[in-house]
Design a protein around this motif. Structure first.
Motif, PDB file in Angstrom:
ATOM      1  N   ALA A  64       1.123  22.706  15.482  1.00  9.61           N
ATOM      2  CA  ALA A  64       0.730  23.971  16.122  1.00  9.61           C
ATOM      3  C   ALA A  64      -0.649  23.844  16.767  1.00  9.61           C
ATOM      4  O   ALA A  64      -0.862  24.323  17.891  1.00  9.61           O
ATOM      5  CB  ALA A  64       0.735  25.093  15.096  1.00  9.61           C
ATOM      6  N   ASP A  65      -1.591  23.194  16.079  1.00 10.79           N
ATOM      7  CA  ASP A  65      -2.927  23.014  16.642  1.00 10.79           C
ATOM      8  C   ASP A  65      -2.888  22.151  17.899  1.00 10.79           C
ATOM      9  O   ASP A  65      -3.578  22.435  18.878  1.00 10.79           O
ATOM     10  CB  ASP A  65      -3.869  22.380  15.616  1.00 10.79           C
ATOM     11  CG  ASP A  65      -4.261  23.344  14.505  1.00 10.79           C
ATOM     12  OD1 ASP A  65      -3.978  24.556  14.637  1.00 10.79           O
ATOM     13  OD2 ASP A  65      -4.837  22.881  13.499  1.00 10.79           O
ATOM     14  N   ALA A  66      -2.090  21.114  17.867  1.00 11.16           N
ATOM     15  CA  ALA A  66      -1.991  20.236  19.037  1.00 11.16           C
ATOM     16  C   ALA A  66      -1.383  20.975  20.218  1.00 11.16           C
ATOM     17  O   ALA A  66      -1.861  20.864  21.348  1.00 11.16           O
ATOM     18  CB  ALA A  66      -1.168  18.993  18.703  1.00 11.16           C
ATOM     19  N   ALA A  67      -0.337  21.748  19.968  1.00  8.12           N
ATOM     20  CA  ALA A  67       0.297  22.500  21.053  1.00  8.12           C
ATOM     21  C   ALA A  67      -0.659  23.550  21.606  1.00  8.12           C
ATOM     22  O   ALA A  67      -0.769  23.732  22.818  1.00  8.12           O
ATOM     23  CB  ALA A  67       1.583  23.153  20.561  1.00  8.12           C
ATOM     24  N   GLY A  68      -1.393  24.240  20.737  1.00 13.27           N
ATOM     25  CA  GLY A  68      -2.346  25.245  21.183  1.00 13.27           C
ATOM     26  C   GLY A  68      -3.495  24.634  21.958  1.00 13.27           C
ATOM     27  O   GLY A  68      -3.940  25.171  22.974  1.00 13.27           O
ATOM     28  N   ALA A 124       0.840  -1.204   0.000  1.00 10.97           N
ATOM     29  CA  ALA A 124       0.000   0.000   0.000  1.00 10.97           C
ATOM     30  C   ALA A 124       0.867   1.243   0.000  1.00 10.97           C
ATOM     31  O   ALA A 124       1.915   1.289   0.654  1.00 10.97           O
ATOM     32  CB  ALA A 124      -0.913  -0.005   1.223  1.00 10.97           C
ATOM     33  N   PRO A 125       0.436   2.262  -0.747  1.00 13.03           N
ATOM     34  CA  PRO A 125       1.211   3.512  -0.762  1.00 13.03           C
ATOM     35  C   PRO A 125       1.143   4.200   0.594  1.00 13.03           C
ATOM     36  O   PRO A 125       0.145   4.131   1.301  1.00 13.03           O
ATOM     37  CB  PRO A 125       0.527   4.351  -1.846  1.00 13.03           C
ATOM     38  CG  PRO A 125      -0.860   3.807  -1.943  1.00 13.03           C
ATOM     39  CD  PRO A 125      -0.763   2.345  -1.575  1.00 13.03           C
ATOM     40  N   ARG A 126       2.232   4.812   0.921  1.00 12.65           N
ATOM     41  CA  ARG A 126       2.309   5.538   2.188  1.00 12.65           C
ATOM     42  C   ARG A 126       2.330   7.029   1.871  1.00 12.65           C
ATOM     43  O   ARG A 126       3.396   7.588   1.572  1.00 12.65           O
ATOM     44  CB  ARG A 126       3.562   5.144   2.951  1.00 12.65           C
ATOM     45  CG  ARG A 126       3.526   3.724   3.447  1.00 12.65           C
ATOM     46  CD  ARG A 126       4.782   3.401   4.246  1.00 12.65           C
ATOM     47  NE  ARG A 126       4.712   2.074   4.798  1.00 12.65           N
ATOM     48  CZ  ARG A 126       5.174   0.981   4.205  1.00 12.65           C
ATOM     49  NH1 ARG A 126       5.739   1.067   3.021  1.00 12.65           N
ATOM     50  NH2 ARG A 126       5.066  -0.194   4.789  1.00 12.65           N
ATOM     51  N   PRO A 127       1.169   7.653   1.950  1.00 11.51           N
ATOM     52  CA  PRO A 127       1.152   9.087   1.628  1.00 11.51           C
ATOM     53  C   PRO A 127       1.886   9.876   2.714  1.00 11.51           C
ATOM     54  O   PRO A 127       1.750   9.607   3.897  1.00 11.51           O
ATOM     55  CB  PRO A 127      -0.345   9.441   1.604  1.00 11.51           C
ATOM     56  CG  PRO A 127      -0.996   8.396   2.445  1.00 11.51           C
ATOM     57  CD  PRO A 127      -0.143   7.158   2.318  1.00 11.51           C
ATOM     58  N   ALA A 128       2.659  10.818   2.254  1.00 10.14           N
ATOM     59  CA  ALA A 128       3.393  11.667   3.188  1.00 10.14           C
ATOM     60  C   ALA A 128       2.668  13.000   3.294  1.00 10.14           C
ATOM     61  O   ALA A 128       2.319  13.596   2.275  1.00 10.14           O
ATOM     62  CB  ALA A 128       4.819  11.876   2.696  1.00 10.14           C
ATOM     63  N   PRO A 129       2.428  13.470   4.498  1.00 12.19           N
ATOM     64  CA  PRO A 129       1.760  14.773   4.632  1.00 12.19           C
ATOM     65  C   PRO A 129       2.697  15.884   4.185  1.00 12.19           C
ATOM     66  O   PRO A 129       3.912  15.780   4.312  1.00 12.19           O
ATOM     67  CB  PRO A 129       1.468  14.872   6.125  1.00 12.19           C
ATOM     68  CG  PRO A 129       2.454  13.965   6.774  1.00 12.19           C
ATOM     69  CD  PRO A 129       2.728  12.876   5.790  1.00 12.19           C
ATOM     70  N   SER A 130       2.094  16.944   3.676  1.00 16.35           N
ATOM     71  CA  SER A 130       2.915  18.074   3.253  1.00 16.35           C
ATOM     72  C   SER A 130       3.505  18.747   4.495  1.00 16.35           C
ATOM     73  O   SER A 130       3.023  18.577   5.614  1.00 16.35           O
ATOM     74  CB  SER A 130       2.057  19.082   2.481  1.00 16.35           C
ATOM     75  OG  SER A 130       1.119  19.690   3.356  1.00 16.35           O
ATOM     76  N   HIS A 131       4.541  19.505   4.259  1.00 18.14           N
ATOM     77  CA  HIS A 131       5.206  20.202   5.362  1.00 18.14           C
ATOM     78  C   HIS A 131       4.236  21.177   6.034  1.00 18.14           C
ATOM     79  O   HIS A 131       4.220  21.308   7.264  1.00 18.14           O
ATOM     80  CB  HIS A 131       6.446  20.924   4.850  1.00 18.14           C
ATOM     81  CG  HIS A 131       7.203  21.642   5.923  1.00 18.14           C
ATOM     82  ND1 HIS A 131       7.905  20.963   6.891  1.00 18.14           N
ATOM     83  CD2 HIS A 131       7.326  22.969   6.212  1.00 18.14           C
ATOM     84  CE1 HIS A 131       8.442  21.840   7.727  1.00 18.14           C
ATOM     85  NE2 HIS A 131       8.117  23.062   7.326  1.00 18.14           N
ATOM     86  N   VAL A 132       3.415  21.843   5.235  1.00 17.47           N
ATOM     87  CA  VAL A 132       2.456  22.817   5.778  1.00 17.47           C
ATOM     88  C   VAL A 132       1.444  22.114   6.673  1.00 17.47           C
ATOM     89  O   VAL A 132       1.147  22.583   7.780  1.00 17.47           O
ATOM     90  CB  VAL A 132       1.742  23.552   4.620  1.00 17.47           C
ATOM     91  CG1 VAL A 132       0.628  24.446   5.138  1.00 17.47           C
ATOM     92  CG2 VAL A 132       2.741  24.353   3.812  1.00 17.47           C
ATOM     93  N   LEU A 133       0.922  20.960   6.224  1.00 15.14           N
ATOM     94  CA  LEU A 133      -0.048  20.215   7.025  1.00 15.14           C
ATOM     95  C   LEU A 133       0.581  19.735   8.331  1.00 15.14           C
ATOM     96  O   LEU A 133      -0.018  19.836   9.399  1.00 15.14           O
ATOM     97  CB  LEU A 133      -0.593  19.024   6.227  1.00 15.14           C
ATOM     98  CG  LEU A 133      -1.563  18.108   6.969  1.00 15.14           C
ATOM     99  CD1 LEU A 133      -2.805  18.873   7.389  1.00 15.14           C
ATOM    100  CD2 LEU A 133      -1.931  16.909   6.105  1.00 15.14           C
ATOM    101  N   ARG A 134       1.796  19.245   8.222  1.00 10.25           N
ATOM    102  CA  ARG A 134       2.493  18.758   9.420  1.00 10.25           C
ATOM    103  C   ARG A 134       2.669  19.874  10.441  1.00 10.25           C
ATOM    104  O   ARG A 134       2.385  19.698  11.628  1.00 10.25           O
ATOM    105  CB  ARG A 134       3.845  18.177   9.010  1.00 10.25           C
ATOM    106  CG  ARG A 134       4.653  17.617  10.139  1.00 10.25           C
ATOM    107  CD  ARG A 134       5.983  17.053   9.603  1.00 10.25           C
ATOM    108  NE  ARG A 134       6.773  16.524  10.672  1.00 10.25           N
ATOM    109  CZ  ARG A 134       7.560  17.243  11.472  1.00 10.25           C
ATOM    110  NH1 ARG A 134       7.660  18.536  11.309  1.00 10.25           N
ATOM    111  NH2 ARG A 134       8.241  16.658  12.437  1.00 10.25           N
ATOM    112  N   GLU A 135       3.114  21.031  10.011  1.00  5.59           N
ATOM    113  CA  GLU A 135       3.327  22.165  10.912  1.00  5.59           C
ATOM    114  C   GLU A 135       2.011  22.641  11.518  1.00  5.59           C
ATOM    115  O   GLU A 135       1.952  23.010  12.691  1.00  5.59           O
ATOM    116  CB  GLU A 135       4.038  23.310  10.188  1.00  5.59           C
ATOM    117  CG  GLU A 135       5.461  22.986   9.775  1.00  5.59           C
ATOM    118  CD  GLU A 135       6.341  22.637  10.952  1.00  5.59           C
ATOM    119  OE1 GLU A 135       6.266  23.321  12.003  1.00  5.59           O
ATOM    120  OE2 GLU A 135       7.112  21.667  10.853  1.00  5.59           O
TER     121      GLU A 135
END
Length: 143
Positions: A70-74, A55-66
């Motif tokens: 940030a949302d989790a920390a907030g 199965a392909p392993r999609p990698a999240p974009s850098h923007v999504l990751r950041e």
């Protein structure tokens, strides 16, 4: 190990017994040798392993990751402030007071124990170097 436990472990860890918990491996090998149904279970797990590996392993974009970080920390910071607020400050002060009391008690206790040990040591050393009553009596008797 029974077949039900074997199926559970195969579903959780896959067909490769090296990925199974070490405590379960030997029992799994014994069941494999004794029950042909266990081999079928591992065959099914192997097929699932192959599908998952392909199965392909999609990698999240850098923007999504950041944004997620940030949302989790907030969210965590906001939840902590809502839940604890002034209690957190008071709790911190309580911990600091308890730590100071522990240090002070430890210092007092250590100095008392040290004084007792020193006194015992002085008495012991004095008994080694002082003249004994028997020596005084022997000297007085001319011995």
């Amino acid at each position: 190990m029974d077949l039900e436990r074997f199926e559970h472990l195969a579903g959780a860890y896959g067909a490769d017994l090296r990925r199974w918990p070490e405590a379960e491996r030997e029992a799994a090998r014994l069941l494999l040798a004794a029950d042909p149904r266990a081999g079928l279970v591992l065959g099914e797990a192997d097929v699932l392993d192959a599908l998952l590996d392909a199965a392909p392993r999609p990698a999240p974009s850098h923007v999504l990751r950041e944004r997620i970080i940030a949302d989790a920390a907030g969210a965590r910071l906001g939840r902590t402030r809502r839940l604890w607020g002034p209690i957190a400050w008071a709790s911190g002060a309580g911990w600091a007071a308890a730590a100071c009391a522990g240090v002070a008690f430890g210092m007092v206790l250590t100095s008392q124990m040290t004084a007792e040990i020193r006194a015992d040591t002085v008495l012991y050393q004095a008994s080694l170097t002082a003249t004994d009553d028997a020596e005084i009596l022997a000297a007085g008797l001319g011995g």
